[in-house]
Design a protein around this motif. Structure first.
Motif, mmCIF file in Angstrom:
data_model
loop_
_atom_site.group_PDB
_atom_site.id
_atom_site.type_symbol
_atom_site.label_atom_id
_atom_site.label_comp_id
_atom_site.label_asym_id
_atom_site.label_seq_id
_atom_site.Cartn_x
_atom_site.Cartn_y
_atom_site.Cartn_z
ATOM 1 N N ILE A 1 0.824 -1.214 0.000
ATOM 2 C CA ILE A 1 0.000 0.000 0.000
ATOM 3 C C ILE A 1 0.856 1.260 0.000
ATOM 4 C CG2 ILE A 1 -1.886 -1.182 1.180
ATOM 5 C CD1 ILE A 1 -1.090 0.306 3.712
ATOM 6 N N TRP B 1 -0.525 4.622 -5.907
ATOM 7 C CA TRP B 1 -1.848 4.127 -6.260
ATOM 8 C C TRP B 1 -2.322 4.783 -7.549
ATOM 9 C CZ3 TRP B 1 -5.405 1.168 -3.035
ATOM 10 C CH2 TRP B 1 -4.817 0.679 -1.859
ATOM 11 N N GLU C 1 -6.209 5.533 -2.056
ATOM 12 C CA GLU C 1 -5.058 5.679 -1.172
ATOM 13 C C GLU C 1 -5.432 6.457 0.088
ATOM 14 O OE1 GLU C 1 -0.407 7.211 -1.418
ATOM 15 O OE2 GLU C 1 -1.889 7.911 -2.889
#
Length: 515
Positions: A385, A389, A395
């Motif tokens: 993550i 993105w 995000e």
């Protein structure tokens, strides 16, 4: 000079035929590099270019002797295990890798008892760091492909046949449809096509997915020269490379290796077909084609999967010893996240879609065991993550959940007069309540209510305050409520805040110092 040309794109050549012709080209390349054409030099010649493989021998009746030598050199046995030189090139994989590859073959091409001569299971083990890892393999005394050349030639004259009957053990799915009319329901093909199907054992890749299933990866070969040069890189080199967790995972692993250097066009493979072989409930002794996945993935998604492979590596775990006082038994624990990422990328979906499936059981209810298993992959999830993105709103939604968790845990850890164990239990319970609310959400309103409740208990939320214009459109779009639920559950599973950070966040009270 008698000659047989096999064209990669002639009528009737499907993906399995083309992969097999690539396997034949890879074997011919290996013979030239390592044997100097020794087995064939005195009786014939084998050569190939980008599109065709040419087999030639002297007199027409010399076909049997030539093909016998070719098949003997191509389909071998070593130390009781199948040895396919064309698939490994100059490298010789270690025994546990060869055992895994053979296990894959025995669940795909060679699963029928008549297709190989089994001589019992052989236990063994190998060192991996400070652990001894046990494995076993079935000792093989022979298999169908070694003598498959006999179907190609007339027994009396030694000449090559005009038409060849293909058995199911050579090409999975090519079975007699009606025993009473086998002359009419058996698959019959030209000899070049049959040879290509025989060498599909080398041009494809079979990987075990556990004791009850295997993946057959069929690369769609477009250039024989390039494929022959690259075929060996798709073969696993270490035991960790054999730990595919699913059909898409196995397929994308092969594509990553085939495209490891240079542009995709130069590799001769743009796509592949992955076939899952699994035993149906009504026939536990036979594995059939349970699923087929056509994979044609873009460079960007393939690069993302390559990155995910680094984030979610299989790990060596230890099980309790079988006997009291014995040593713990080491085994490979596969990633539970990577197969989901691979499935999504192979189908052109966001990599996190259906993340909920990793925290609920088959009945759709939250499963605490699955949630605990995800804890081993927290660092990998956090690394994923942290990558850029495509969608800024997605995000920010993840970051807003992380900020809420940091603030709420900070309040718990900042309480006076409460012991450390009690604070840890309360934090775990809070995480569990959030997970239950999100995993149990069945409508867009359920997801919004769960997130609103979380954010309301952790104000002020700096991320939400600064980026609500990016987050709000996602929550208002009822068509993507399941994706929002997956994102929130992903955020819960990937949060890796430290106690001291949470305590400092509680003391500051403004939530401005990050997640």
């Amino acid at each position: 000079m008698e000659e047989l040309k096999i064209d990669l794109f002639e009528p009737g050549m499907g993906p399995l035929h083309r992969a097999g012709l690539g396997g034949l080209a890879a074997t011919v390349s290996w013979l030239k590099d390592h044997e100097g054409e020794g087995p064939l030099a005195s009786i014939g010649e084998a050569s190939f270019d980008a599109r065709t493989v040419t087999l030639s021998w002297g007199k027409p009746e010399g076909a049997a002797a030539f093909l016998r030598k070719l098949y003997e050199a191509s389909f071998g046995l070593r130390d009781g295990m199948i040895d396919l030189p064309g698939s490994r090139g100059g490298a010789d994989p270690p025994s546990p890798v060869r055992a895994s590859l053979q296990a894959g073959l025995l669940q795909t091409f060679l699963q029928h008892g008549k297709s190989r001569k089994a001589e019992g299971m052989v236990p063994s083990e190998y060192d991996d760091g400070d652990k001894r890892v046990p494995f076993q393999y079935q000792k093989i005394g022979g298999y169908a492909h070694q003598s498959a050349y006999q179907d190609l030639v007339d027994e009396k004259s030694g000449r090559i046949r005009d038409v060849v009957a293909v058995k199911g053990m050579i090409a999975p799915g090519s079975m007699v449809r009606h025993e009473a009319f086998n002359r009419f329901s058996i698959l019959q093909v030209p000899p070049g096509h049959a040879i290509a199907l025989h060498f599909a054992l080398i041009g494809t890749l079979s990987l075990p997915l556990g004791p009850k299933g295997a993946a057959l990866i069929v690369p769609d070969v477009e250039n024989l020269v390039d494929f022959a040069d690259r075929r060996s890189v798709a073969t696993p080199k270490k035991p960790v490379d054999c730990q595919a967790g699913g059909l898409a995972d196995a397929a994308l692993r092969a594509m990553v290796h085939l495209h490891a250097h240079g542009k995709r066009r130069s590799m001769g493979v743009e796509r592949c077909q992955a076939v899952l072989f699994k035993s149906p409930a009504w026939s536990s002794q036979q594995k059939t084609r349970a699923a087929v996945l056509d994979v044609e993935i873009g460079d960007r998604d393939l690069a993302r999967f390559r990155f995910a492979m680094g984030c979610f590596q299989p790990r060596l775990a230890s099980a309790k010893p079988d006997k009291k006082g014995g040593q713990p038994v080491a085994f490979w624990a596969k990633s539970v996240v990577l197969p989901l990422v691979a499935e999504n990328l192979a189908r052109g979906r966001p990599w996190f879609e259906n993340f909920r499936d990793l925290v609920v059981g088959a009945d759709g209810k939250a499963d605490e065991t699955r949630a605990r298993n995800l804890g081993y992959e927290r660092e990998g999830l956090k690394t994923m993550i942290d990558e850029p993105w495509k969608d800024q709103g997605e995000e920010r939604l993840v970051q807003a959940v992380h900020e809420a968790m940091r603030m709420r845990f900070g309040e718990i850890w900042g309480e006076k007069g409460v012991g450390k164990d009690a604070k840890k239990n309360r934090s775990n319970r809070q995480r569990q309540l959030w997970r239950l609310a999100l995993a149990g959400a069945k409508t867009p309103d359920d997801v919004r209510n769960a997130l609103a409740d979380m954010w309301s208990r952790s104000t002020p939320n700096a991320v939400l305050k600064a980026d609500w214009t990016s987050i709000l459109p996602l929550l208002c779009d009822d068509r993507r409520w399941k994706l929002n639920r997956d994102l929130a559950l992903l955020a819960l599973a990937s949060y890796a805040g430290r106690e001291e950070d949470e305590q400092s966040g509680a003391e500051s009270g403004d939530g401005e110092d990050g997640k």
